[in-house]
Design an enzyme around this catalytic site. Structure first.
Site, PDB file in Angstrom:
ATOM      1  N   HIS A 107       1.214  49.314  91.171  1.00  0.00           N
ATOM      2  CA  HIS A 107       0.597  48.172  91.856  1.00  0.00           C
ATOM      3  C   HIS A 107       1.666  47.125  92.130  1.00  0.00           C
ATOM      4  O   HIS A 107       2.373  46.705  91.213  1.00  0.00           O
ATOM      5  CB  HIS A 107      -0.535  47.564  91.003  1.00  0.00           C
ATOM      6  CG  HIS A 107      -1.802  48.347  91.104  1.00  0.00           C
ATOM      7  ND1 HIS A 107      -3.037  47.769  90.903  1.00  0.00           N
ATOM      8  CD2 HIS A 107      -2.037  49.646  91.384  1.00  0.00           C
ATOM      9  CE1 HIS A 107      -3.981  48.677  91.061  1.00  0.00           C
ATOM     10  NE2 HIS A 107      -3.403  49.842  91.352  1.00  0.00           N
ATOM     11  N   TYR A 127      -8.867  39.311  89.936  1.00  0.00           N
ATOM     12  CA  TYR A 127      -9.253  38.366  88.871  1.00  0.00           C
ATOM     13  C   TYR A 127     -10.088  37.280  89.552  1.00  0.00           C
ATOM     14  O   TYR A 127      -9.618  36.631  90.481  1.00  0.00           O
ATOM     15  CB  TYR A 127      -8.011  37.730  88.244  1.00  0.00           C
ATOM     16  CG  TYR A 127      -7.184  38.676  87.395  1.00  0.00           C
ATOM     17  CD1 TYR A 127      -6.255  39.543  87.973  1.00  0.00           C
ATOM     18  CD2 TYR A 127      -7.323  38.712  86.015  1.00  0.00           C
ATOM     19  CE1 TYR A 127      -5.500  40.412  87.196  1.00  0.00           C
ATOM     20  CE2 TYR A 127      -6.570  39.577  85.223  1.00  0.00           C
ATOM     21  CZ  TYR A 127      -5.658  40.424  85.828  1.00  0.00           C
ATOM     22  OH  TYR A 127      -4.916  41.283  85.055  1.00  0.00           O
ATOM     23  N   PRO A 175      -7.209  39.539  76.609  1.00  0.00           N
ATOM     24  CA  PRO A 175      -6.822  40.602  77.559  1.00  0.00           C
ATOM     25  C   PRO A 175      -6.501  40.102  78.970  1.00  0.00           C
ATOM     26  O   PRO A 175      -6.019  40.859  79.801  1.00  0.00           O
ATOM     27  CB  PRO A 175      -8.043  41.524  77.570  1.00  0.00           C
ATOM     28  CG  PRO A 175      -9.173  40.669  77.135  1.00  0.00           C
ATOM     29  CD  PRO A 175      -8.606  39.648  76.202  1.00  0.00           C
ATOM     30  N   LYS A 199      -1.531  41.987  78.203  1.00  0.00           N
ATOM     31  CA  LYS A 199      -0.280  42.008  77.428  1.00  0.00           C
ATOM     32  C   LYS A 199      -0.376  42.753  76.096  1.00  0.00           C
ATOM     33  O   LYS A 199       0.654  43.021  75.472  1.00  0.00           O
ATOM     34  CB  LYS A 199       0.177  40.569  77.151  1.00  0.00           C
ATOM     35  CG  LYS A 199       0.658  39.834  78.393  1.00  0.00           C
ATOM     36  CD  LYS A 199       1.812  40.551  79.055  1.00  0.00           C
ATOM     37  CE  LYS A 199       2.160  39.972  80.419  1.00  0.00           C
ATOM     38  NZ  LYS A 199       2.987  40.881  81.209  1.00  0.00           N
ATOM     39  N   TYR A 216       3.608  38.371  84.648  1.00  0.00           N
ATOM     40  CA  TYR A 216       2.641  39.474  84.706  1.00  0.00           C
ATOM     41  C   TYR A 216       3.374  40.825  84.694  1.00  0.00           C
ATOM     42  O   TYR A 216       2.989  41.726  83.951  1.00  0.00           O
ATOM     43  CB  TYR A 216       1.776  39.364  85.962  1.00  0.00           C
ATOM     44  CG  TYR A 216       0.530  40.238  85.916  1.00  0.00           C
ATOM     45  CD1 TYR A 216       0.601  41.594  86.228  1.00  0.00           C
ATOM     46  CD2 TYR A 216      -0.705  39.714  85.550  1.00  0.00           C
ATOM     47  CE1 TYR A 216      -0.522  42.403  86.168  1.00  0.00           C
ATOM     48  CE2 TYR A 216      -1.841  40.520  85.498  1.00  0.00           C
ATOM     49  CZ  TYR A 216      -1.741  41.862  85.811  1.00  0.00           C
ATOM     50  OH  TYR A 216      -2.859  42.678  85.742  1.00  0.00           O
TER      51      TYR A 216
HETATM   52  C1  PHB Z   1      -8.279  46.916  82.350  1.00  0.00           C
HETATM   53  O1  PHB Z   1      -8.153  47.654  83.357  1.00  0.00           O
HETATM   54  O2  PHB Z   1      -8.907  47.274  81.328  1.00  0.00           O
HETATM   55  C2  PHB Z   1      -7.636  45.547  82.375  1.00  0.00           C
HETATM   56  C3  PHB Z   1      -6.783  45.215  83.427  1.00  0.00           C
HETATM   57  C4  PHB Z   1      -6.185  43.950  83.449  1.00  0.00           C
HETATM   58  C5  PHB Z   1      -6.459  43.044  82.436  1.00  0.00           C
HETATM   59  C6  PHB Z   1      -7.315  43.390  81.370  1.00  0.00           C
HETATM   60  C7  PHB Z   1      -7.909  44.652  81.344  1.00  0.00           C
HETATM   61  O3  PHB Z   1      -5.894  41.809  82.481  1.00  0.00           O
END
Ligand code: PHB
Ligand code: APR
Length: 393
Positions: A72, A201, A293, A297, A385
């Site tokens: 990505h 997000y 989450p 990280k 990130y």
């Molecule tokens: C996930 O795909 O479980 C996931 C992806 C990004 C995040 C947290 C969880 O920031």
């Protein structure tokens, strides 16, 4: 029984450490409390920094990730009904992330350990670590009703947030830093096509939502819920309705819903325990720290701890010099705190904080507007990130 490094915990941290040490001729034994099936049944995050992806490749564990994982080059952040893109590659000179489930990483690590004849003792009960302040530590555990003692040179505490290693460091030496967030994430895994090619997000006045994926046919979604929510109160329909409400119109209109194949609620907290070592005990991964989450990280911090700890152990067994081991905690904590800061910042930026009504909400809105008006602000998000560099020990 005797080995060089006793590793408590057969999650990603313990497995990766064992694999890297084995490739350098250093023997280890993993003691895992649960069955292998249980460990492999855990659904966790799915975004790998370049550093972790490179470590897996170097450890001979990257083939399936490179075949099935998705690179990505950016992510979307949506607020006030509109989506904006953070261009990781453009802002960081080409750096990207690998989207590949932690469950798959763990599977691949177990397969790699088996291929090298690695020693993993699962369902090891009542693990006790002894003599960490001596040069002859040992681990006592119970397996199939028998008590065993494993003598070793070092103990790696990779036993996660509910393990026994962290609290083996004397309380008068340990400093714990914690921030508990007033909400959790309700997560659903569904055999549906992801709503978007990259992650989204979503900031929404009602609460945060995240659109993620595991593959082109497996989607992972999360919504922010109050901490005290119970999973039994969340049927699939209620979940999908809440998710749709929090997504911008154009995204919720194309959302494909379906039955959940996994559904769970995880509380959010930031936690760091210092130091990460005491005598011959070294903590790595969730055993030493927990991040919310939001910044993806958790797994990546386990990897960076393992990067520093494996370097230090390899150096010791090569030169008998304990310098890197002595500096492990200080070195690893520098990156832990930077990732902890970023995870706290992303969480604060994107979630609804009930106590923030008024001033706090306006600051959050201004923060988001500033983020998308400033290339410098977007670069800060992007470089954190994709993963800050592993500073030399
Ligand atoms: C996930 O795909 O479980 C996931 C992806 C990004 C995040 C947290 C969880 O920031
Ligand atoms: N004895 C033996 N094993 C134990 C004990 C114990 N007393 N306590 C815990 N364990 C095992 C757990 O069963 C688990 O399999 O230690 C392992 C720790 O693994 P994780 O919790 O996955 O932690 P870590 O390897 O550091 O990986 C961090 O996993 O939980 C996610 O969000 C976290 O993505 C992050 C990653």
């Amino acid at each position: 029984m005797r080995t060089q490094v006793a590793i408590i915990g057969g999650g990603p941290a313990g497995l990766l450490l064992s694999q890297i040490l084995d490739l350098k001729g250093i023997r280890s034994v993993i003691l895992e409390r649960k069955s292998r099936e249980y460990v492999l049944g855990r659904i966790r995050a799915g975004v790998l920094e370049q550093g972790l992806a490179d470590m897996l490749r170097a450890a001979g564990v990257g083939d399936r990730m490179d075949r099935e994982g998705q690179i990505h080059e950016g992510t979307d952040i949506a607020f006030a009904g509109k989506r904006h893109r953070i261009d990781f590659a453009g802002l960081t000179g080409g750096e990207t992330v690998m989207v590949y489930g932690q469950t798959e990483v763990t599977h691949d690590l177990y397969d790699a350990r088996d291929a090298l004849g690695g020693s993993i003792i699962d369902e090891a009960k009542n693990v006790e670590i002894n003599g960490i302040d001596t040069h002859t530590p040992s681990v006592v555990y119970e397996k199939d009703g028998q008590i065993h003692t494993l003598h070793c040179d070092f103990i790696a505490g990779c036993d996660g947030s509910h393990g026994v290693c962290r609290t083996s460091i004397p309380a008068d030496i340990r400093r714990e830093y914690e921030k508990v967030y007033p909400f959790g994430w309700l997560g659903v895994l569904s055999e549906t096509p992801p709503v978007s090619r990259e992650l989204i997000y979503n900031h929404h006045p009602e609460g945060f939502a995240l659109c993620s994926m595991r593959s082109n046919s497996l989607s992972r979604y999360y919504v922010q819920v109050p901490r005290e929510e119970k999973i039994d109160d969340w049927g699939d329909e209620r979940f999908w309705e809440m998710l749709k409400r929090r997504l911008p119109e154009e995204i919720s209109a194309s959302l494909v819903t379906g039955p959940s194949i996994e559904k769970s609620i995880a509380p959010l907290r930031s936690f760091v325990s210092e130091p990460l070592s005491y005598g011959r005990l070294f903590l790595a991964g969730d055993a030493g720290h927990i991040v919310p989450p939001t910044g993806a990280k958790g797994l990546n911090l386990a990897a960076s701890d393992v990067h520093y700890l494996s370097d230090a152990l390899i150096s010791y067994y090569r030169t008998n010099d304990e310098d890197l081991l002595r500096r492990y905690s200080e070195t690893a904590l520098k990156r832990v705190w930077k990732a902890t800061r970023f995870s706290w910042w992303m969480t604060t930026l994107l979630h609804h904080f009930p106590e923030n009504e008024g001033f706090g909400d306006r600051i959050q809105q201004t923060e988001l507007e500033y983020l998308f008006s400033s290339k410098a602000a977007q670069t800060v998000l992007a470089e954190n990130y994709v993963g800050l560099p592993y500073e030399p020990s």
